[in-house]
Structures are given as structure tokens and as C-alpha cells.
Design a protein around this motif. Structure first.
Motif, PDB file in Angstrom:
ATOM      1  N   VAL A 113       0.866  -1.177   0.000  1.00 15.55           N
ATOM      2  CA  VAL A 113       0.000   0.000   0.000  1.00 15.55           C
ATOM      3  C   VAL A 113       0.902   1.227   0.000  1.00 15.55           C
ATOM      4  O   VAL A 113       1.866   1.293   0.767  1.00 15.55           O
ATOM      5  CB  VAL A 113      -0.940   0.018   1.227  1.00 15.55           C
ATOM      6  CG1 VAL A 113      -1.726   1.321   1.298  1.00 15.55           C
ATOM      7  CG2 VAL A 113      -1.901  -1.176   1.185  1.00 15.55           C
ATOM      8  N   LEU A 114       0.599   2.172  -0.883  1.00 14.31           N
ATOM      9  CA  LEU A 114       1.331   3.431  -0.946  1.00 14.31           C
ATOM     10  C   LEU A 114       0.462   4.528  -0.358  1.00 14.31           C
ATOM     11  O   LEU A 114      -0.643   4.778  -0.838  1.00 14.31           O
ATOM     12  CB  LEU A 114       1.711   3.774  -2.391  1.00 14.31           C
ATOM     13  CG  LEU A 114       2.661   2.805  -3.075  1.00 14.31           C
ATOM     14  CD1 LEU A 114       2.918   3.240  -4.516  1.00 14.31           C
ATOM     15  CD2 LEU A 114       3.960   2.689  -2.300  1.00 14.31           C
ATOM     16  N   PHE A 115       0.959   5.168   0.683  1.00 13.32           N
ATOM     17  CA  PHE A 115       0.245   6.231   1.389  1.00 13.32           C
ATOM     18  C   PHE A 115       0.904   7.560   1.039  1.00 13.32           C
ATOM     19  O   PHE A 115       2.106   7.729   1.250  1.00 13.32           O
ATOM     20  CB  PHE A 115       0.323   5.980   2.903  1.00 13.32           C
ATOM     21  CG  PHE A 115      -0.302   7.059   3.729  1.00 13.32           C
ATOM     22  CD1 PHE A 115      -1.654   7.037   4.002  1.00 13.32           C
ATOM     23  CD2 PHE A 115       0.470   8.099   4.241  1.00 13.32           C
ATOM     24  CE1 PHE A 115      -2.235   8.038   4.771  1.00 13.32           C
ATOM     25  CE2 PHE A 115      -0.094   9.100   5.008  1.00 13.32           C
ATOM     26  CZ  PHE A 115      -1.459   9.069   5.280  1.00 13.32           C
ATOM     27  N   TYR A 144      -3.045   3.926  -1.947  1.00 13.79           N
ATOM     28  CA  TYR A 144      -3.288   3.139  -3.157  1.00 13.79           C
ATOM     29  C   TYR A 144      -2.754   1.727  -2.969  1.00 13.79           C
ATOM     30  O   TYR A 144      -1.642   1.533  -2.471  1.00 13.79           O
ATOM     31  CB  TYR A 144      -2.587   3.778  -4.361  1.00 13.79           C
ATOM     32  CG  TYR A 144      -3.031   5.192  -4.618  1.00 13.79           C
ATOM     33  CD1 TYR A 144      -4.251   5.458  -5.224  1.00 13.79           C
ATOM     34  CD2 TYR A 144      -2.237   6.265  -4.220  1.00 13.79           C
ATOM     35  CE1 TYR A 144      -4.673   6.765  -5.442  1.00 13.79           C
ATOM     36  CE2 TYR A 144      -2.650   7.572  -4.437  1.00 13.79           C
ATOM     37  CZ  TYR A 144      -3.862   7.813  -5.044  1.00 13.79           C
ATOM     38  OH  TYR A 144      -4.280   9.106  -5.256  1.00 13.79           O
ATOM     39  N   LEU A 145      -3.540   0.759  -3.400  1.00 11.05           N
ATOM     40  CA  LEU A 145      -3.129  -0.635  -3.366  1.00 11.05           C
ATOM     41  C   LEU A 145      -2.286  -0.931  -4.590  1.00 11.05           C
ATOM     42  O   LEU A 145      -2.667  -0.579  -5.718  1.00 11.05           O
ATOM     43  CB  LEU A 145      -4.363  -1.549  -3.350  1.00 11.05           C
ATOM     44  CG  LEU A 145      -4.102  -3.045  -3.346  1.00 11.05           C
ATOM     45  CD1 LEU A 145      -3.360  -3.479  -2.091  1.00 11.05           C
ATOM     46  CD2 LEU A 145      -5.419  -3.802  -3.470  1.00 11.05           C
ATOM     47  N   LEU A 170      -4.722  -9.332   7.984  1.00 10.99           N
ATOM     48  CA  LEU A 170      -4.980  -8.024   7.372  1.00 10.99           C
ATOM     49  C   LEU A 170      -4.890  -8.099   5.854  1.00 10.99           C
ATOM     50  O   LEU A 170      -3.839  -8.379   5.292  1.00 10.99           O
ATOM     51  CB  LEU A 170      -3.982  -6.985   7.899  1.00 10.99           C
ATOM     52  CG  LEU A 170      -4.148  -5.567   7.347  1.00 10.99           C
ATOM     53  CD1 LEU A 170      -5.533  -5.005   7.680  1.00 10.99           C
ATOM     54  CD2 LEU A 170      -3.050  -4.658   7.889  1.00 10.99           C
ATOM     55  N   ASP A 171      -6.009  -7.817   5.190  1.00  7.97           N
ATOM     56  CA  ASP A 171      -6.035  -7.718   3.735  1.00  7.97           C
ATOM     57  C   ASP A 171      -5.661  -6.287   3.359  1.00  7.97           C
ATOM     58  O   ASP A 171      -6.262  -5.329   3.872  1.00  7.97           O
ATOM     59  CB  ASP A 171      -7.429  -8.061   3.200  1.00  7.97           C
ATOM     60  CG  ASP A 171      -7.485  -7.912   1.702  1.00  7.97           C
ATOM     61  OD1 ASP A 171      -6.978  -8.806   0.996  1.00  7.97           O
ATOM     62  OD2 ASP A 171      -8.010  -6.872   1.236  1.00  7.97           O
ATOM     63  N   THR A 172      -4.680  -6.126   2.481  1.00  4.30           N
ATOM     64  CA  THR A 172      -4.206  -4.778   2.170  1.00  4.30           C
ATOM     65  C   THR A 172      -5.196  -3.975   1.326  1.00  4.30           C
ATOM     66  O   THR A 172      -5.169  -2.745   1.344  1.00  4.30           O
ATOM     67  CB  THR A 172      -2.819  -4.816   1.499  1.00  4.30           C
ATOM     68  OG1 THR A 172      -2.844  -5.722   0.404  1.00  4.30           O
ATOM     69  CG2 THR A 172      -1.758  -5.248   2.506  1.00  4.30           C
ATOM     70  N   GLY A 173      -6.082  -4.646   0.599  1.00  2.00           N
ATOM     71  CA  GLY A 173      -7.157  -3.924  -0.082  1.00  2.00           C
ATOM     72  C   GLY A 173      -8.074  -3.267   0.935  1.00  2.00           C
ATOM     73  O   GLY A 173      -8.477  -2.108   0.792  1.00  2.00           O
ATOM     74  N   GLU A 182     -14.768 -10.836   6.317  1.00  2.83           N
ATOM     75  CA  GLU A 182     -15.473  -9.546   6.355  1.00  2.83           C
ATOM     76  C   GLU A 182     -14.692  -8.487   5.590  1.00  2.83           C
ATOM     77  O   GLU A 182     -15.284  -7.684   4.857  1.00  2.83           O
ATOM     78  CB  GLU A 182     -15.669  -9.092   7.804  1.00  2.83           C
ATOM     79  CG  GLU A 182     -16.695  -9.886   8.577  1.00  2.83           C
ATOM     80  CD  GLU A 182     -16.754  -9.447  10.037  1.00  2.83           C
ATOM     81  OE1 GLU A 182     -17.813  -8.929  10.440  1.00  2.83           O
ATOM     82  OE2 GLU A 182     -15.741  -9.617  10.749  1.00  2.83           O
ATOM     83  N   GLN A 183     -13.381  -8.476   5.754  1.00  2.00           N
ATOM     84  CA  GLN A 183     -12.558  -7.515   5.019  1.00  2.00           C
ATOM     85  C   GLN A 183     -12.703  -7.718   3.520  1.00  2.00           C
ATOM     86  O   GLN A 183     -12.866  -6.757   2.758  1.00  2.00           O
ATOM     87  CB  GLN A 183     -11.081  -7.682   5.412  1.00  2.00           C
ATOM     88  CG  GLN A 183     -10.761  -7.310   6.832  1.00  2.00           C
ATOM     89  CD  GLN A 183      -9.319  -7.590   7.157  1.00  2.00           C
ATOM     90  OE1 GLN A 183      -8.417  -7.162   6.441  1.00  2.00           O
ATOM     91  NE2 GLN A 183      -9.067  -8.316   8.231  1.00  2.00           N
ATOM     92  N   LEU A 184     -12.650  -8.977   3.089  1.00  3.65           N
ATOM     93  CA  LEU A 184     -12.749  -9.284   1.662  1.00  3.65           C
ATOM     94  C   LEU A 184     -14.125  -8.901   1.111  1.00  3.65           C
ATOM     95  O   LEU A 184     -14.229  -8.485  -0.049  1.00  3.65           O
ATOM     96  CB  LEU A 184     -12.446 -10.759   1.416  1.00  3.65           C
ATOM     97  CG  LEU A 184     -10.999 -11.173   1.738  1.00  3.65           C
ATOM     98  CD1 LEU A 184     -10.838 -12.686   1.623  1.00  3.65           C
ATOM     99  CD2 LEU A 184      -9.999 -10.438   0.867  1.00  3.65           C
ATOM    100  N   GLN A 185     -15.169  -9.017   1.929  1.00  6.46           N
ATOM    101  CA  GLN A 185     -16.504  -8.577   1.500  1.00  6.46           C
ATOM    102  C   GLN A 185     -16.511  -7.071   1.239  1.00  6.46           C
ATOM    103  O   GLN A 185     -17.095  -6.606   0.252  1.00  6.46           O
ATOM    104  CB  GLN A 185     -17.557  -8.925   2.553  1.00  6.46           C
ATOM    105  CG  GLN A 185     -17.949 -10.382   2.568  1.00  6.46           C
ATOM    106  CD  GLN A 185     -18.960 -10.684   3.667  1.00  6.46           C
ATOM    107  OE1 GLN A 185     -19.155  -9.913   4.596  1.00  6.46           O
ATOM    108  NE2 GLN A 185     -19.613 -11.829   3.544  1.00  6.46           N
ATOM    109  N   TRP A 186     -15.874  -6.305   2.139  1.00  7.53           N
ATOM    110  CA  TRP A 186     -15.806  -4.857   1.942  1.00  7.53           C
ATOM    111  C   TRP A 186     -15.020  -4.513   0.688  1.00  7.53           C
ATOM    112  O   TRP A 186     -15.409  -3.612  -0.066  1.00  7.53           O
ATOM    113  CB  TRP A 186     -15.197  -4.163   3.163  1.00  7.53           C
ATOM    114  CG  TRP A 186     -16.196  -3.956   4.252  1.00  7.53           C
ATOM    115  CD1 TRP A 186     -16.275  -4.615   5.445  1.00  7.53           C
ATOM    116  CD2 TRP A 186     -17.301  -3.049   4.227  1.00  7.53           C
ATOM    117  NE1 TRP A 186     -17.356  -4.171   6.157  1.00  7.53           N
ATOM    118  CE2 TRP A 186     -18.001  -3.207   5.438  1.00  7.53           C
ATOM    119  CE3 TRP A 186     -17.764  -2.129   3.299  1.00  7.53           C
ATOM    120  CZ2 TRP A 186     -19.137  -2.461   5.736  1.00  7.53           C
ATOM    121  CZ3 TRP A 186     -18.908  -1.381   3.607  1.00  7.53           C
ATOM    122  CH2 TRP A 186     -19.572  -1.556   4.812  1.00  7.53           C
TER     123      TRP A 186
END
Length: 193
Positions: free
Chosen positions: A67-69, A79-80, A106-109, A153-157
């Protein structure tokens, strides 16, 4: 329950460029700048510039899932990194902080969505320092608290985000078509008179 981002990820600065990035079509690296981020919160690789850097420099190459912040500016989008192209490796520009998660849950998306949320952006604006350009330092990111949701749940979001982006792009294409039709009809009827 929330956990600090510094406990979940390696956080490092982008590459410090002396002056502006000089494009070189035969360059040995691609350098991702804030202008390369898009509305889908990912990188538009077509617009990323190649440049040449001394081979002696130790570089941290981007990987899918990073992830670029954007640390500098009025806004601080994240941005992923996905679909890193073949060829020369890519690095982050100095205006970015690179986040590389090492947590299994933790999913980075999802992390990119959290970092771009209204509440997170308000937090970063409040914590940013500097008179001219607002800068969020690494310490602020390390202390940022990430909501602890299950991976499904993260992947659903993330899936809902991708559906939202696709729906908006479809609507924008329809709007463009309607505007084009009207302009075309109007010019046929009244143009050239």
C-alpha cells in the motif's frame, strides 16, 4: 478491537529523488508518483514513468499487496499496489510511505479502504505537520489503529468497493454517451450556420 498499523506492517519511506524525475524509456526502474494513483485506489501503470538510478542504490521494490500512502499534500490517499508489470522493477516516490503488511489477518485492499475513509483522512489532516505542505510522518502511520475484522469480512468490503467502482464507471460511460449524442445532434442541426 483495533491494532496499531506499526504492529501489522513494515512502514518505510519512498525513494528520495533529487529534483524532478527525469523520464528515460530505457530506465532501470519505474517510479510510482502520486499522480499515478487512480479513483479505484490502485496504480495506473500506463502512466508510470521509467527512469535511471545508480545501480549502487539500495532500493525497496514494490510488490503486489503493498500500500502506498501519500504522505505529503492536502489529502493523503492510499493506493493498493496490484498487477506490477513485467520488466524493470517499480519503486515508490518520496511523497509516499510504503506499507507492507506482515499480518495474516490483514487484507491490504481493506487497509487501503480504511486509510481512505473520511474518518481516517480527517485524522491524518489533524496529525499532519508543516507550514506549507502538510506532511504525515511514519510515526503517525505506525500509531494509526486498524479495525480488527475477520478476513472474510474484510474481503466482503473490498468486493463491495470493486462493485461500487464498476457501477460508477458504467454510469460515467453512459453520461459521456448521452452528452456526446446531444452535442452531435445539436451540431448537425445548428452547426455551421
Amino acid at each position: 478491537m483495533k491494532q496499531k498499523l506499526g504492529d501489522l506492517a513494515e512502514i518505510s519511506l519512498g525513494f528520495a529523488v533529487q529534483g524532478s524525475v527525469k523520464p528515460d524509456p530505457d530506465g532501470n526502474v519505474r517510479i510510482v508518483r502520486p499522480a499515478n494513483g487512480n479513483e479505484r485506489l490502485s496504480i495506473d501503470w500506463e502512466s508510470v514513468v521509467r527512469t535511471s538510478l545508480p545501480s549502487k542504490r539500495k532500493l525497496r521494490y514494490l510488490q503486489d499487496g503493498d500500500v502506498l500512502f501519500q504522505a505529503i499534500g492536502k489529502e493523503h490517499p492510499a493506493y493498493l499496489v496490484e498487477g506490477v508489470p513485467e520488466g524493470p522493477p517499480a519503486i515508490a516516490h518520496q511523497h509516499f510511505i510504503l506499507i507492507r503488511a506482515h499480518s495474516d489477518w490483514l487484507d491490504t485492499g481493506f487497509l487501503a479502504l480504511v486509510l481512505n475513509s473520511d474518518s481516517a483522512q480527517a485524522f491524518f489532516r489533524e496529525k499532519a505537520s508543516g507550514a506549507s505542505g502538510k506532511v504525515v510522518n511514519q510515526g503517525v502511520l505506525k500509531e494509526f489503529e486498524v479495525p480488527h475484522l475477520s478476513l472474510p469480512e474484510q474481503l466482503q468490503w473490498v468486493q463491495r468497493w470493486r462493485q461500487r467502482c464498476a457501477a460508477i464507471e458504467t454510469l460515467r460511460a453512459e453520461i459521456d454517451m448521452i452528452e456526446s449524442w446531444f452535442r452531435g445532434d445539436f451540431e448537425i442541426e445548428f452547426g455551421g450556420r
